[in-house]
Enzyme design. Sequence first.
Site, PDB file in Angstrom:
ATOM      1  N   CYS A   1    -112.195  17.497  15.073  1.00 55.47           N
ATOM      2  CA  CYS A   1    -111.332  17.464  13.899  1.00 55.47           C
ATOM      3  C   CYS A   1    -109.966  18.012  14.270  1.00 55.47           C
ATOM      4  O   CYS A   1    -109.820  18.729  15.260  1.00 55.47           O
ATOM      5  CB  CYS A   1    -111.919  18.332  12.793  1.00 55.47           C
ATOM      6  SG  CYS A   1    -113.519  17.759  12.273  1.00 55.47           S
TER       7      CYS A   1
ATOM      8  N   TYR B   1    -123.880   9.054  14.231  1.00 54.07           N
ATOM      9  CA  TYR B   1    -123.644  10.500  14.221  1.00 54.07           C
ATOM     10  C   TYR B   1    -124.738  11.233  13.462  1.00 54.07           C
ATOM     11  O   TYR B   1    -124.938  11.020  12.267  1.00 54.07           O
ATOM     12  CB  TYR B   1    -122.271  10.748  13.587  1.00 54.07           C
ATOM     13  CG  TYR B   1    -121.881  12.190  13.411  1.00 54.07           C
ATOM     14  CD1 TYR B   1    -121.687  13.021  14.514  1.00 54.07           C
ATOM     15  CD2 TYR B   1    -121.668  12.721  12.137  1.00 54.07           C
ATOM     16  CE1 TYR B   1    -121.301  14.345  14.351  1.00 54.07           C
ATOM     17  CE2 TYR B   1    -121.281  14.036  11.971  1.00 54.07           C
ATOM     18  CZ  TYR B   1    -121.098  14.848  13.072  1.00 54.07           C
ATOM     19  OH  TYR B   1    -120.712  16.143  12.912  1.00 54.07           O
TER      20      TYR B   1
ATOM     21  N   HIS C   1    -124.284  18.416  13.704  1.00 55.26           N
ATOM     22  CA  HIS C   1    -123.563  19.410  12.895  1.00 55.26           C
ATOM     23  C   HIS C   1    -124.047  19.610  11.468  1.00 55.26           C
ATOM     24  O   HIS C   1    -123.323  20.173  10.654  1.00 55.26           O
ATOM     25  CB  HIS C   1    -122.080  19.023  12.788  1.00 55.26           C
ATOM     26  CG  HIS C   1    -121.356  19.145  14.086  1.00 55.26           C
ATOM     27  ND1 HIS C   1    -120.512  18.192  14.563  1.00 55.26           N
ATOM     28  CD2 HIS C   1    -121.363  20.113  15.017  1.00 55.26           C
ATOM     29  CE1 HIS C   1    -120.015  18.573  15.732  1.00 55.26           C
ATOM     30  NE2 HIS C   1    -120.523  19.743  16.030  1.00 55.26           N
TER      31      HIS C   1
ATOM     32  N   ASP D   1    -122.075  25.176  17.086  1.00 54.95           N
ATOM     33  CA  ASP D   1    -121.618  24.293  18.159  1.00 54.95           C
ATOM     34  C   ASP D   1    -120.325  24.815  18.785  1.00 54.95           C
ATOM     35  O   ASP D   1    -120.179  24.836  20.006  1.00 54.95           O
ATOM     36  CB  ASP D   1    -121.407  22.893  17.576  1.00 54.95           C
ATOM     37  CG  ASP D   1    -121.028  21.872  18.626  1.00 54.95           C
ATOM     38  OD1 ASP D   1    -121.467  22.017  19.777  1.00 54.95           O
ATOM     39  OD2 ASP D   1    -120.302  20.921  18.292  1.00 54.95           O
TER      40      ASP D   1
END
Length: 697
Positions: free
Chosen positions: A34, A173, A176, A269
Amino acid sequence: MSSSSRDPRFDILFEPVQIGPVRTKNRFYQVPHCNGMGHGKPATLAAMRGVKAEGGWGVICTEEIEISPFSEIAPHFEGRLWDERDMPALQLMTDACHEHDALAGAEIFFNGYATPNRYSREIPMAPSHLPVRATDPIQARTMDKTDIKNVRRWHRNAALRARDVGFDLVYVYAGHDLGMPLHFLSRLTNRRTDEYGGSLENRVRLLRELIEDTKDAVGDRCGVVVRLAVDQLLGPMGVTSENEGSDAIAMLAELPDLWDVNIADWSNDSQTARFSQEGYQERYIAHVKKLTTKPVVGVGRYTSPDAMVSVIKRGVMDLIGAARPSIADPFLPNKIEQGRFDEIRECIGCNICVTGDNLSVPIRCTQNPTMGEEWRRGWHPERIAKAASQDTVLVVGAGPAGLEVARALGQRGYEVALADANTKPGGRLLNDASLPGLSTWMRVADYRLQQLQKMSNVNLYLDSELSADEVLAFGFNRVFLATGSTWRRDGLGRQHQAPVLDANLANVFTPDDVFAGAALPSPVLIYDDDHYYMAGALAERLRKQGLEVHLVTPSVKVSEFTEMTMEQFRIHSGLLKMGVQIQTNTALIGAAVIGGGLLVELAHTYSDARSHLECGSLLMVTMRDPKDALFNALQSQQGQWQAKGVKSIQLLGDAYAPGSVAAAVYAGHRAARELDAPELPLDSVPFRREMIALEGD
Ligand code: ADP
Ligand code: SF4
């Protein structure tokens, strides 16, 4: 230096890797990250990604790309491929990557219960009813079979659009705690009783279908990558690397073209250096390569070329995944290839980069002041304009601001003298890096000092405290004062905009005193009205020295700003576990000397209920004053400047306004860029902006 001069030890890092139908030029893989730009600032984003491609990364991925308004993540700026009108913006990025022979990867995603859909106001969806992850008063609803079909269709269409704008890799995906397939996989979020719930085979079904759909749609032209959190770190009911994380990979082993494996959630993470070492994810992912013949990429804040070679040779992964190391140094691969190891700007693991996304503004980085400024200010991490005059430059203060302005002006070719009162360079970093877990912060100084040593036009003078007369006697044309800041001891800060303590009260200390070696009588009451790392880190340090420590703060949380760096939970729980007494929502009202210590009066910030605490010492972490006495003295002698050859004197960094290390480095860099640059009219906007089209779509 050409690639032929590459140290053969690192040849392995520059081998190509086949990912389905496409081939990377090397093993440097910028995993999705991000950046606070996303669909809001596509040109800014493309320039940032393009610089990394130029720096040698073989693969450059996007951040998350929303595939439908039924799962959007406003107010955060992520990528968007809702329909074809979103395509041109992303084409800017793929073009920028391809210009430098990097592959571009699109992390398309649908995140279900992890977002409240604040912008679209569509009801979020989940495998089973569940409140959304944020505290918004909204619940995600259980998906029916039509919803599942819709998600698959949106995903397929987004994959086709990604291919058509030139992406070489397309993601499925499940990372997370943000990717819906992970919500289906985890028993914690999947209570279904149909063929998508119950057994692992059922819970993995959506992930399998999305991989198959994506292969079918774009697999002939694009590598299909699965990003899977192999461990949620939520205990045995969640996905763990010992059981279901691995079992799921074993079930789907040969389906994708690449496994991108990590741990969930994002705060696990992307742990900071305060809580993790380089390679910290290895123990969760090391076995994945045994489960599949497909290549594997993982992360772990790798900045050392030797560690990178080691993980490949030991068979942990095939590609070196990096987000933060690529932010701190977009040219990391090229520097390794060209043997310029001492030029690597190593990530310090502070997560200031994460604050940009969390606050919905463009990414910034402590080590790399050009990050996020590539397009709007035209800054390049490696190139800078040549000196535009013969002016000589004196920099006073060798902290982050002074070191960076000296380094960047040295790079431009100016003759620079850098003076510091201390016998060691580094300024505040010498203190900060001595705190528990923060030793990597010294890299901010180390990188700059290493560069300065190579510059014959920059001279460093240590043990040289300069007075105003000495500055003027130096006779240099341009003067930058990066003289830092000092902590206040009277309580002035956010909570109290007037002092609450007599500044001379006995047994009241500041962080400066602690760093200067003061012995604080126990128990110590630390009053934190600063809310970043300082009070929490000092509490840890003093507690480890065996002192009884009370941490009192008017905030609802310890070190509240560290929510933005994803450290708050770890700091708060760590302090509790080590026996620091924590009182939140509590303001310091005053203190009086009693016996050998202090009686401190406190007030609850909501009820104003009063209480008292006896302590041996009070450590005030509230605010800092700029050390601008030298500047003020020089201002008062302005009449002498011309005769001494001084054209300008400028405050920089903490001496101008105390802030983060990142802000000080940025200030130093900016000052160096702006020296001798044409002055902008005061009313003009000092950077480029991406304007919104008024017509709508
Ligand atoms: P910043 O974060 O803005 O870079 P720091 O506090 O890290 O600021 O660094 C300030 C540095 O300036 C310290 O190393 C300090 O020793 C030095 N300094 C302050 N005043 C003087 C002075 N009059 N002469 C030389 N060095 C000074
Ligand atoms: Fe690394 Fe800090 Fe830069 Fe992020 S902001 S890339 S953690 S140095």
